[in-house]
Design a protein around this motif. Structure first.
Motif, PDB file in Angstrom:
ATOM      1  N   ASP A 273      -2.091   0.798  -5.975  1.00  0.00           N
ATOM      2  CA  ASP A 273      -2.300  -0.164  -4.898  1.00  0.00           C
ATOM      3  C   ASP A 273      -3.735  -0.194  -4.387  1.00  0.00           C
ATOM      4  O   ASP A 273      -4.021  -0.851  -3.408  1.00  0.00           O
ATOM      5  CB  ASP A 273      -1.369   0.167  -3.731  1.00  0.00           C
ATOM      6  N   GLY A 274      -4.594   0.558  -5.022  1.00  0.00           N
ATOM      7  CA  GLY A 274      -5.977   0.567  -4.563  1.00  0.00           C
ATOM      8  C   GLY A 274      -6.477   1.994  -4.470  1.00  0.00           C
ATOM      9  O   GLY A 274      -5.815   2.934  -4.909  1.00  0.00           O
ATOM     10  N   ARG A 275      -7.667   2.125  -3.892  1.00  0.00           N
ATOM     11  CA  ARG A 275      -8.262   3.459  -3.801  1.00  0.00           C
ATOM     12  C   ARG A 275      -8.004   4.059  -2.430  1.00  0.00           C
ATOM     13  O   ARG A 275      -8.051   3.346  -1.430  1.00  0.00           O
ATOM     14  CB  ARG A 275      -9.773   3.357  -4.031  1.00  0.00           C
ATOM     15  N   ILE A 276      -7.767   5.347  -2.440  1.00  0.00           N
ATOM     16  CA  ILE A 276      -7.611   6.048  -1.161  1.00  0.00           C
ATOM     17  C   ILE A 276      -8.799   6.987  -0.994  1.00  0.00           C
ATOM     18  O   ILE A 276      -9.076   7.829  -1.854  1.00  0.00           O
ATOM     19  CB  ILE A 276      -6.287   6.831  -1.120  1.00  0.00           C
ATOM     20  N   LEU A 277      -9.533   6.813   0.101  1.00  0.00           N
ATOM     21  CA  LEU A 277     -10.718   7.635   0.341  1.00  0.00           C
ATOM     22  C   LEU A 277     -10.344   9.108   0.411  1.00  0.00           C
ATOM     23  O   LEU A 277      -9.272   9.455   0.913  1.00  0.00           O
ATOM     24  CB  LEU A 277     -11.392   7.236   1.659  1.00  0.00           C
TER      25      LEU A 277
ATOM     26  N   PRO B  51     -16.687   1.297   4.234  1.00  0.00           N
ATOM     27  CA  PRO B  51     -15.928   1.630   3.019  1.00  0.00           C
ATOM     28  C   PRO B  51     -16.699   1.314   1.738  1.00  0.00           C
ATOM     29  O   PRO B  51     -16.680   2.108   0.791  1.00  0.00           O
ATOM     30  CB  PRO B  51     -14.667   0.764   3.156  1.00  0.00           C
TER      31      PRO B  51
ATOM     32  N   ARG C 187       0.836  -1.182   0.000  1.00  0.00           N
ATOM     33  CA  ARG C 187       0.000   0.000   0.000  1.00  0.00           C
ATOM     34  C   ARG C 187       0.877   1.240   0.000  1.00  0.00           C
ATOM     35  O   ARG C 187       2.054   1.175   0.361  1.00  0.00           O
ATOM     36  CB  ARG C 187      -0.897  -0.006   1.223  1.00  0.00           C
TER      37      ARG C 187
ATOM     38  N   PRO D 289     -10.550  -4.417   1.573  1.00  0.00           N
ATOM     39  CA  PRO D 289      -9.780  -4.856   0.411  1.00  0.00           C
ATOM     40  C   PRO D 289      -9.705  -3.759  -0.651  1.00  0.00           C
ATOM     41  O   PRO D 289     -10.726  -3.294  -1.141  1.00  0.00           O
ATOM     42  CB  PRO D 289     -10.573  -6.063  -0.096  1.00  0.00           C
ATOM     43  N   GLY D 290      -8.512  -3.329  -0.967  1.00  0.00           N
ATOM     44  CA  GLY D 290      -8.329  -2.335  -2.023  1.00  0.00           C
ATOM     45  C   GLY D 290      -8.716  -0.922  -1.657  1.00  0.00           C
ATOM     46  O   GLY D 290      -8.739  -0.048  -2.505  1.00  0.00           O
ATOM     47  N   ILE D 291      -9.078  -0.670  -0.390  1.00  0.00           N
ATOM     48  CA  ILE D 291      -9.491   0.677   0.020  1.00  0.00           C
ATOM     49  C   ILE D 291      -8.655   1.107   1.231  1.00  0.00           C
ATOM     50  O   ILE D 291      -8.522   0.350   2.196  1.00  0.00           O
ATOM     51  CB  ILE D 291     -10.990   0.730   0.373  1.00  0.00           C
ATOM     52  N   ALA D 292      -8.130   2.321   1.131  1.00  0.00           N
ATOM     53  CA  ALA D 292      -7.277   2.809   2.215  1.00  0.00           C
ATOM     54  C   ALA D 292      -7.670   4.229   2.593  1.00  0.00           C
ATOM     55  O   ALA D 292      -8.385   4.906   1.864  1.00  0.00           O
ATOM     56  CB  ALA D 292      -5.816   2.777   1.773  1.00  0.00           C
TER      57      ALA D 292
ATOM     58  N   THR E 270      -5.008   4.686  -6.956  1.00  0.00           N
ATOM     59  CA  THR E 270      -3.554   4.516  -6.963  1.00  0.00           C
ATOM     60  C   THR E 270      -3.295   3.091  -7.436  1.00  0.00           C
ATOM     61  O   THR E 270      -4.216   2.263  -7.428  1.00  0.00           O
ATOM     62  CB  THR E 270      -2.955   4.708  -5.557  1.00  0.00           C
TER      63      THR E 270
ATOM     64  N   ILE F 268      -8.211  -0.243   4.949  1.00  0.00           N
ATOM     65  CA  ILE F 268      -9.351  -0.464   5.840  1.00  0.00           C
ATOM     66  C   ILE F 268     -10.320  -1.482   5.271  1.00  0.00           C
ATOM     67  O   ILE F 268     -11.217  -1.940   5.955  1.00  0.00           O
ATOM     68  CB  ILE F 268     -10.103   0.864   6.095  1.00  0.00           C
TER      69      ILE F 268
ATOM     70  N   LEU G 173     -16.626   8.017   7.577  1.00  0.00           N
ATOM     71  CA  LEU G 173     -16.266   6.764   8.246  1.00  0.00           C
ATOM     72  C   LEU G 173     -15.963   7.034   9.717  1.00  0.00           C
ATOM     73  O   LEU G 173     -16.365   6.274  10.598  1.00  0.00           O
ATOM     74  CB  LEU G 173     -15.025   6.193   7.539  1.00  0.00           C
TER      75      LEU G 173
END
Lengths: 802, 163, 285
Positions: free
Chosen positions: B84-88, A52, A24, A33-36, B82, A31, B96
């Motif tokens: 590596d994944g999505r960043i909120l 999420p 990451r 899978p695939g969401i941070a 990104t 937080i 959240l």
């Protein structure tokens, strides 16, 4: 007060699940899978499990699910409240081979359905030709088509022929009683004889629409074994499951119910989804394809269940000091056209009718009757709001007549430890009525606030300054007031409800070392998916994010009962603690007493999967006699108080609820944010019930079946709401929880109505207090003011006199 | 059928659709962007809110012909993509943190109304936030934690980067 | 369940006029009224639609010859944001702020409100009280229609089938006082129960009122002027007697109905009381 939150709020609420590699961005925390998120979330308690997904648009609600080749289904409905269904005429000009049509004749199993086990099935799945239509918008036939254009053409080509029959709309005129009760305690005549004052009153409430923002939605997929799998927006998978088996004549394995993400329920998706699932399945089985039935808003409002309208009459005897000595209460619920859940709702109305007050001589008679309107059903509070508003308002009128403050009269009468209720229950623990009352009063400085409105009145700036003519603006444009209310709410089902379900909860440690909770209780926004793993984790001694919550799919999870009656945290949570403790003991025993947390993954690798379950066992205490209505209807009671401040526009009668402080005792708070969310949301629904939410019914049809006509509060209408949690743990369950979701709904409306009285001097005895009713009260009181006393507003019958 | 071209969440889209097809249906059914929800079909609930050229609008009230050449943002476009994944984004993270989403069906529309408010420089003032989301009905939260989330995001946004 | 009618999107006004002349089409601007009918679940969809959204000629707010001119495609949001409106006619921004909520204000247009002709149209009483002139046009040319001749019956306007609303011109008058009040069931996203707009001229606060214009929404089958009440108020001062008399006159003058949103009694009483309040506030007693 001590918090018993299983997991302490922490600055960093989550950590990456160890099972997932930590690939990451350097500054982000995964937080889901695939969401941070960047940096740390400052929050209290674990984050909402599916948060999420809901925040990114990933969450899949029923209408978001794609089933290739699915057809669209629609319902042909009655446009009369009562009639004989003579014929369904299909226009020969339309090519009917392109669609399927289902009528009652196509139902392979039982043609009548009941809402739940134990209630007589009386509601037709579809009204048969030749049968009787009992309400407007009643389903008569179903059509499915490959596309919407064809479906629409087919609906237009199908005509219903009916012969009108005389309907009954007023519950007081109904001669069909679904169920009735008569509860007697003490000696009523002696009580009234001893009273210094007797006050009578009649209170009325109309329908309230649940108004979940996601409409009812169900998709049925036929399976190779002749059965069907339904995916839908629903609260109770194990209500839908037996309903499908009965109507379709299929066995338990042929019926499968999968909950999609559910956009709110509030009771409105308790029993109605069973009917919708049958409808979608009948079409799917006939066209051999998946069928989508997604209601439009107006169909949802027109056809689905509402909160029961009610008429409640009080006759109360009190001593000069405000002590209650006699309560005679009559409760009439309008059940609508079919029985559905009315007996269960009436049970709660009956047990709650006297309010949270000690009174030695009580008689409560109650009945739920049939009218030719769509069946009424479950809605948060479930019969309690309809009796709490009357008893609270009546008590305020008594207090005023006696010159006692509303706070003081409650202090004098609220149940204390050891008091006995009208059904004979001894309140032997977890009694927090006085505590919630005092906390609410203190939070708003109630006595001081009352003194301010009192002074305004003395100086002619309050309600005494209202206009002397209905067409004249009063000197002041608005007046402010404050009100307080108190309620109790029985924990879980009334009476032997739990015994009927024998709920089972299972916890498993699978062979890969994953801990998982298996239960049928659904997430619909209230937090089930987050709190049940927290409860399990605490019992196992591991972090809550190491516990999964299995999907609510009848092929995967046992029947842990419906997600209703605020029972999930309390009852299901209790079973879960017991199951988790068994699993923990078993694993620790075969690992030399080393802690579960340290050994469970290793144990799974070595011994394979383990499971433990717990099944409901009756609570100690007196059994409840469902016919005599005696004994302990609930194992414990929750307590709630509410204080509301309002501004009333004296020109227009518009009520602005400015601030609400809600104090609720849920036994224990499992997750602080989710608990507050329940209180805040329930409070606003109660504010809507008190002020603007009104179903207008004409000839048995809801006139305002759209969101532009049935209005709920927007963000600018909503008061600032403060939730205060009180914890009086229930010792009948291992974790102390009593349930929370419904209490704020019970207590909000009477607090708002009391505040309107404080501001204006008028008594509203009919909900909601629409501007029309408030203005009628103001102009009536203007006339009365000339003779020195305020009048009664908003009702055609005066409520009685001291 | 009309050829319609527009940008959704930064990506160009070209499709043939009836000009009067609701943008809501184009997004959900033609493009599979089901994050945008339907609650009433008459512009009352705001569940279908999207951002059109910087303004929040109800996508159930927009005909496809009117989005030709325009820029649309949906809930799917809020998080940063990104490798590596999505960043909120700060607003999603704030929802959240405060518990602003319960059942979640109003959440996408609520986020977009709030996003426009924040992008226009809206601050943590409660009354202003409430006005900005008055077109988005929520039945779960009483709006308390939604207002809190937007205020939190407004505060976060005002802090200097890296703080 | 959408079943979409055909639509054309003209690029300029001439093309729009030409299409309207071919056969009647239902114009769409912001779509806040029309799109509700597209699914066929609420009302019937139109047969053929003309999309006005690309007609730049119908945009813009300007001050011309002492009149505020607003293009038919001007949205409520644009009215609320306009510095020109804020300076020259702030009550118009006040009225625009009561329409729907942000989403509707971003899309709904003044021209749409005018052409849709709802008896509850939020801005229409204000246009009546301000003696706005509505300019309409088609292939046969343009013409001006005073607001009080525009809404001629229930949801019926003075527009010919081939005409479009082009712009609104509102005369700006020195010494004019204007008050606007909308009463709905809730504070946003509400269709009105009563809308009241009152304008009068008065050089000094102590002066008698002249050129009084009182217009009302949601109390008749169309937005109306309350002419008897205007006459009653003409030449009066803002005293309690005036307020009482005006309230009684307006209550006798209007014929509101019971409907899903409110009752005739409430509408009559509230109309009288808020008029009474405005006169009370103007008089400062």
């Amino acid at each position: 007060m001590t918090s018993r939150t299983p997991e302490r709020p922490s600055a960093q609420s989550t950590v990456a699940t160890p099972a997932r590699p930590a690939v990451r961005p350097a500054e982000a925390v995964i937080i889901a899978p695939g969401i941070a998120v960047r940096g740390h979330l400052i929050t209290r308690g674990p984050i909402r499990r599916e948060g999420p997904a809901k925040l990114t648009g990933d969450a899949r609600y029923a209408d978001d699910l794609v089933f290739p080749g699915a057809w669209y289904g629609a319902t042909i409905r009655s446009n009369l409240a009562r009639a004989r269904f003579l014929a369904l005429e299909l226009d020969p000009g339309f090519d009917w081979s392109t669609v399927v049509v289902v009528t009652a004749a196509d139902i392979p199993g039982e043609p009548l359905m009941g809402a739940v086990k134990g209630l007589t099935p009386d509601q037709p799945v579809l009204v048969p030709v030749g049968g009787d239509i009992q309400h407007h918008s009643e389903p008569l036939a179903l059509i499915a088509a490959p596309d919407r254009r064809t479906l629409r053409a087919a609906r237009r080509a199908a005509t219903v022929r009916t012969e009108p029959l005389p309907p009954v709309f007023d519950p007081l005129d109904s001669d069909k009683v679904f169920v009735s009760h008569d509860v007697v305690a003490g000696d009523l005549a002696a009580g009234f004889a001893a009273a210094d004052m007797v006050l009578e009153g009649e209170y009325r409430m109309g329908h309230q629409e649940q108004l979940y923002i996601e409409n009812q939605a169900m998709i049925a997929v036929p399976t190779d074994d002749g059965g069907v799998t339904v995916h839908g927006s629903l609260q109770c998978p194990y209500y839908v499951h037996p309903a499908l088996m009965r109507a379709l004549a299929i066995d338990a394995r042929q019926a499968r119910v999968v909950q999609a993400e559910t956009g709110g329920g509030f009771g409105g998706k308790e029993e109605y989804p069973s009917l919708l699932a049958i409808h979608a399945s009948l079409l799917a089985l006939k066209c051999h394809r998946p069928v989508r039935m997604i209601y439009e808003r107006h169909e949802d409002i027109a056809a689905t269940t509402k909160r029961h309208p009610a008429v409640v009459r009080h006759r109360t005897g009190v001593l000069r000091d405000g002590t209650l000595v006699a309560q005679e209460i009559e409760v009439i619920l309008d059940g609508g056209a079919y029985c559905t859940l009315s007996p269960v709702v009436l049970g709660r109305s009956t047990t709650h009718a006297g309010g949270p007050y000690r009174c030695p001589n009580v008689r409560i008679t109650s009945r739920a009757v049939r009218t030719n309107t769509p069946p009424n059903g479950a809605f948060r509070g479930f019969g309690a709001p309809q009796v709490i508003f009357p008893v609270e308002t009546h008590l305020n009128r008594i207090a005023e007549a006696l010159g006692i403050s509303p706070l003081e009269i409650r202090r004098r009468n609220v149940y204390r430890l050891g008091d006995v209720t009208p059904t004979g229950q001894v309140l032997s623990s977890s009694v927090a009525g006085l505590e919630v009352l005092e906390r609410a009063a203190e939070a708003v400085d109630f006595d001081a606030a009352r003194a301010v409105t009192h002074r305004a009145r003395l100086t002619g700036q309050g309600w005494d300054a209202v206009a002397t003519s209905p067409l004249r603006s009063p000197v002041r444009a608005s007046a402010s007031g404050i009100g307080i209310a108190l309620a109790w709410h029985g924990c879980g089902f009334t009476g032997s409800g739990e015994l009927r379900y024998n709920s089972i909860v299972t916890i498993e440690l699978d062979a890969t070392g994953q801990v998982r909770v298996l239960a049928a209780n659904t997430e619909m926004g209230q937090g089930t998916r987050t709190i049940l793993p927290m409860i399990a984790a605490q019992a196992l001694g591991i972090p809550s994010d190491e516990v999964e919550y299995a999907p609510q799919d009848t092929a995967l999870v046992p029947n842990s009962g419906p997600t209703v009656a605020s029972r999930t945290a309390a009852i299901v949570g209790g079973l879960l603690v017991n199951a988790a403790r068994k699993l923990r003991a078993e694993v620790e025993a075969r690992n030399d007493g080393r802690s579960f947390a340290r050994v469970y993954r290793e144990d799974a690798a070595r011994h394979g999967a383990s499971r433990a379950s717990d099944q409901f066992k009756p609570f100690p205490g007196q059994p409840f006699d469902e016919h005599a209505f005696t004994g302990d209807p609930y194992p414990a009671w929750g307590w709630a108080a509410c204080a509301a401040r309002v501004d009333v526009d004296l020109d227009t009668g518009e009520v602005a609820v400015r601030e609400v402080v809600a104090v609720d005792d849920a036994g224990v708070v499992i997750h602080p944010i989710l608990a507050e969310g329940q209180v805040e949301g329930g409070t606003l629904q109660a504010v809507g019930y008190a002020t603007i939410e009104e179903m207008k019914v004409q000839d048995g049809r809801y006139l305002n079946d759209r969101l532009s006509t049935y209005l709920i509060p927007t963000a600018v209408d909503a008061p600032r709401i403060t939730a205060i949690m009180v914890e009086a743990p229930f010792d009948g369950v291992p974790h102390g929880a009593k349930g929370l979701g419904e209490m704020p709904m019970d207590v909000g409306a009477p607090a708002v109505i009391a505040a309107i009285h404080d501001a204006t001097g008028i008594w509203i005895d009919r909900l909601p207090a629409t501007p029309e009713r408030v203005l009628a009260g103001l102009t009536a009181s203007a006339g009365a003011n000339e003779s020195g006393r305020p009048g009664s507003g908003g009702h055609d019958r005066p409520g009685g006199r001291p | 059928m009309t050829a319609i071209r527009f940008l959704v969440n930064g990506a160009p889209v070209e499709l043939e659709a009836p000009g009067m097809r609701r943008l809501l249906d184009v997004l959900r059914e033609d493009l599979g962007l089901t994050g945008t929800k339907e609650g009433c079909g008459e512009g009352e609930c705001g569940a279908c809110s999207v951002i059109l050229d910087g303004d929040v609008v109800d996508s159930c009230l927009i005909p496809a012909c009117q989005v030709d050449g325009r820029i649309i943002r949906t809930v799917e476009g809020l998080a940063a993509l990104t490798p590596d994944g999505r960043i909120l984004d700060d607003l999603q993270a704030a929802f959240l943190a405060t518990g602003g989403a319960q059942c979640g069906i109003c959440t996408p529309g609520m986020l977009l109304a709030a996003r426009v408010y924040l992008d226009a420089g809206g601050g943590p003032d409660e009354d202003a936030i409430r006005e900005a989301i008055a077109g988005n009905l929520c039945r779960c939260t009483g709006y308390t934690k939604i207002v809190e989330a937007i205020a939190l995001a407004a505060e976060t946004g005002r802090r200097p980067a890296g703080a | 369940m959408p079943v979409e009618p055909p639509v054309e999107t003209p690029r300029d006004l001439a093309e729009a006029f030409r299409l309207m002349a071919l056969s009647p089409r239902t114009p769409i601007a912001g779509g806040t009224d029309l799109m509700v009918r597209i699914t066929g679940e609420i009302g019937s969809p139109p047969d053929q639609v003309l999309d006005l959204s690309r007609l730049e000629e119908l945009r813009g707010i300007a001050l011309e010859d002492g009149r505020l001119t607003l293009g038919a495609l001007t949205t409520y949001a644009e009215i609320r944001r306009s510095g020109l409106v804020a300076r020259s006619l702030p009550v118009l921004a006040e009225a625009a702020a009561t329409v729907g909520a942000v989403q509707i204000q971003n899309r709904g247009t003044l021209g749409g409100n005018i052409a849709n002709a709802s008896p509850a149209g939020d801005t229409l009483p204000l246009l009546l009280a301000l003696e706005a002139v509505i300019e309409v046009g088609g292939a046969r040319g343009e013409r001006s229609i005073p607001a009080d001749q525009f809404w001629i019956a229930y949801r019926t306007t003075a527009l010919a089938p081939d005409e479009l609303v082009l712009r609104v011109r509102i005369p700006l008058v020195e010494a004019r006082q204007v008050r606007f009040r909308k009463v709905g069931t809730r504070r946003a996203q509400a269709i009105s129960k009563v809308v009241l707009a009152l304008a009068w001229e008065q050089a000094d606060r102590k002066d008698r009122w002249s050129h009084v214009r009182l217009a009302l929404g949601s109390v008749a089958d169309r937005p109306i002027r309350a002419r008897s009440t205007e006459l009653y108020l003409e030449g009066s001062r803002a005293t309690l007697e005036t307020a009482d008399g005006a309230a009684e006159t307006v209550a006798a003058e209007i014929r509101p109905i019971d409907d899903v949103r409110s009752t005739a009694d409430y509408r009559r009483q509230v109309t009288a009381r808020i008029l009474h309040r405005i006169i009370r506030d103007a008089g400062g007693w």
